[in-house]
Design a protein around this motif. Structure first.
Motif, PDB file in Angstrom:
ATOM      1  N   TRP A 124      22.572 -61.714 -21.887  1.00  0.00           N
ATOM      2  CA  TRP A 124      23.035 -60.608 -22.723  1.00  0.00           C
ATOM      3  C   TRP A 124      23.496 -59.420 -21.884  1.00  0.00           C
ATOM      4  N   GLY A 125      22.808 -59.153 -20.806  1.00  0.00           N
ATOM      5  CA  GLY A 125      23.219 -58.054 -19.937  1.00  0.00           C
ATOM      6  C   GLY A 125      24.568 -58.315 -19.280  1.00  0.00           C
ATOM      7  N   THR A 126      24.901 -59.572 -19.027  1.00  0.00           N
ATOM      8  CA  THR A 126      26.198 -59.898 -18.447  1.00  0.00           C
ATOM      9  C   THR A 126      27.342 -59.507 -19.369  1.00  0.00           C
ATOM     10  N   VAL A 127      27.106 -59.570 -20.677  1.00  0.00           N
ATOM     11  CA  VAL A 127      28.126 -59.177 -21.656  1.00  0.00           C
ATOM     12  C   VAL A 127      27.986 -57.704 -22.042  1.00  0.00           C
ATOM     13  N   ASP A 128      26.749 -57.247 -22.151  1.00  0.00           N
ATOM     14  CA  ASP A 128      26.513 -55.886 -22.643  1.00  0.00           C
ATOM     15  C   ASP A 128      26.874 -54.826 -21.610  1.00  0.00           C
ATOM     16  N   GLN A 129      26.554 -55.088 -20.335  1.00  0.00           N
ATOM     17  CA  GLN A 129      26.807 -54.087 -19.297  1.00  0.00           C
ATOM     18  C   GLN A 129      28.288 -53.747 -19.156  1.00  0.00           C
ATOM     19  N   PRO A 130      29.224 -54.714 -19.118  1.00  0.00           N
ATOM     20  CA  PRO A 130      30.645 -54.342 -19.050  1.00  0.00           C
ATOM     21  C   PRO A 130      31.122 -53.561 -20.282  1.00  0.00           C
ATOM     22  N   ILE A 131      30.561 -53.877 -21.439  1.00  0.00           N
ATOM     23  CA  ILE A 131      30.966 -53.140 -22.642  1.00  0.00           C
ATOM     24  C   ILE A 131      30.524 -51.691 -22.544  1.00  0.00           C
ATOM     25  N   ARG A 132      29.303 -51.446 -22.061  1.00  0.00           N
ATOM     26  CA  ARG A 132      28.830 -50.074 -21.884  1.00  0.00           C
ATOM     27  C   ARG A 132      29.716 -49.311 -20.895  1.00  0.00           C
ATOM     28  N   LEU A 133      30.046 -49.957 -19.784  1.00  0.00           N
ATOM     29  CA  LEU A 133      30.874 -49.302 -18.771  1.00  0.00           C
ATOM     30  C   LEU A 133      32.279 -49.023 -19.306  1.00  0.00           C
ATOM     31  N   PHE A 134      32.835 -49.973 -20.049  1.00  0.00           N
ATOM     32  CA  PHE A 134      34.181 -49.780 -20.595  1.00  0.00           C
ATOM     33  C   PHE A 134      34.209 -48.631 -21.591  1.00  0.00           C
ATOM     34  N   LEU A 135      33.235 -48.568 -22.486  1.00  0.00           N
ATOM     35  CA  LEU A 135      33.203 -47.507 -23.487  1.00  0.00           C
ATOM     36  C   LEU A 135      32.930 -46.152 -22.848  1.00  0.00           C
ATOM     37  N   ALA A 136      32.074 -46.113 -21.828  1.00  0.00           N
ATOM     38  CA  ALA A 136      31.820 -44.850 -21.138  1.00  0.00           C
ATOM     39  C   ALA A 136      33.069 -44.346 -20.427  1.00  0.00           C
ATOM     40  N   ASP A 137      33.842 -45.267 -19.836  1.00  0.00           N
ATOM     41  CA  ASP A 137      35.079 -44.863 -19.160  1.00  0.00           C
ATOM     42  C   ASP A 137      36.123 -44.360 -20.157  1.00  0.00           C
ATOM     43  N   GLN A 138      36.214 -45.012 -21.317  1.00  0.00           N
ATOM     44  CA  GLN A 138      37.185 -44.582 -22.330  1.00  0.00           C
ATOM     45  C   GLN A 138      36.752 -43.290 -23.018  1.00  0.00           C
ATOM     46  N   ALA A 139      35.446 -43.086 -23.182  1.00  0.00           N
ATOM     47  CA  ALA A 139      34.968 -41.868 -23.842  1.00  0.00           C
ATOM     48  C   ALA A 139      35.229 -40.628 -23.017  1.00  0.00           C
ATOM     49  N   ALA A 140      35.416 -40.797 -21.705  1.00  0.00           N
ATOM     50  CA  ALA A 140      35.722 -39.630 -20.870  1.00  0.00           C
ATOM     51  C   ALA A 140      37.063 -39.017 -21.226  1.00  0.00           C
TER      52      ALA A 140
END
Length: 259
Positions: A124-140
């Protein structure tokens, strides 16, 4: 006499005010030592007459009683108007309440604290971690917190399969879009060496969850075979038309044979 609505049981449907005007003036009554006025006594007589058979209120009650068993076209117009008014009022109240709930939810998501990014271990972390990073980068680059985007992504992934299980078309469309967006985010934010494996794992997880979300969905065309109500009967028959020769023709034929 003007009528207020369609007659019931073939009788005229007098208005309550017509009964009120046609009621003869009663004598002055004395109740408990007080003299009743003509207008009050006339109103009492009109009220009592309207509940008698053929009266205005009697007819309205009959129409309400018949509306329980009749179709929409047989229901009185005033009942249709009242039902539509109540239905529209309920819809407006539900839409207004849903708008307030959605506004409060989005406001709470926007002001939510940052979500713990985690270590990215496990399937789950293999899928969840990239999603968190992608959303954090876009939210900036957006006026929204990364936690709000991540919470909205989780909310969509939770509600759409539940609605899809109950065969809601909108929820299934949302689940399909969720399945397209999630692998794309995983592909964009995963490390280059394991990008393909992470994206494939996300797609497999979505496919397994689709067993629950897309329950009963089939790609086969549904064919309804209804037997015809009228089946014509075909009775084949052979008709031979033969002519009987007359007496002169019969004699000529006999002479021709003797020759």
């Amino acid at each position: 006499m003007p009528s207020n609505d369609e007659p019931v049981n073939g009788q005229d449907n007098p208005s309550f005010f017509d009964l009120f005007d046609q009621t003869p003036p009663p004598p002055v009554l004395e109740l408990d030592g007080k003299h009743g006025t003509r207008r009050l006594a006339k109103l009492r007589a009109a009220w009592k007459g309207s509940w008698e058979e053929g009266g205005f209120l009697y007819q309205r009650w009959e129409e309400i009683f018949q509306a329980r068993r009749g179709s929409w076209h047989e229901v009185a117009n005033w009942i249709k108007a009242a039902g539509l008014l109540v239905g529209i009022s309920l819809i407006v109240m539900m839409v207004d309440t849903a708008g307030d709930i959605a506004s409060a939810t989005l406001k709470g998501l926007t002001t939510a604290p940052a979500t713990n990014a985690g270590d990215g271990s496990g399937l789950w972390g293999t899928v969840d971690q990239p999603i968190r990073l992608f959303l954090a980068d876009q939210a900036a680059h957006l006026a929204v917190a990364p936690a709000a985007l991540y919470a909205f992504w989780q909310l969509t992934g939770l509600l759409s399969p539940i609605g899809g299980f109950f065969r809601n078309s909108g929820a299934r469309i949302a689940w399909g879009l969720f399945g397209c967006v999630t692998p794309a985010m995983v592909w964009s934010a995963s490390p280059a060496g394991g990008r393909a494996a992470a994206t494939g794992l996300a797609a497999l997880m979505w496919a397994l969850a689709s067993i629950f979300a897309l329950r009963g969905l089939t790609l086969r065309p549904i064919v309804h075979n209804h037997p015809p109500q009228f089946q014509p009967q075909f009775n084949p028959a052979l008709h031979l038309h033969a002519t009987t020769p007359s007496g002169d023709d019969y004699g000529d034929n006999i002479h021709a044979l003797q020759r």
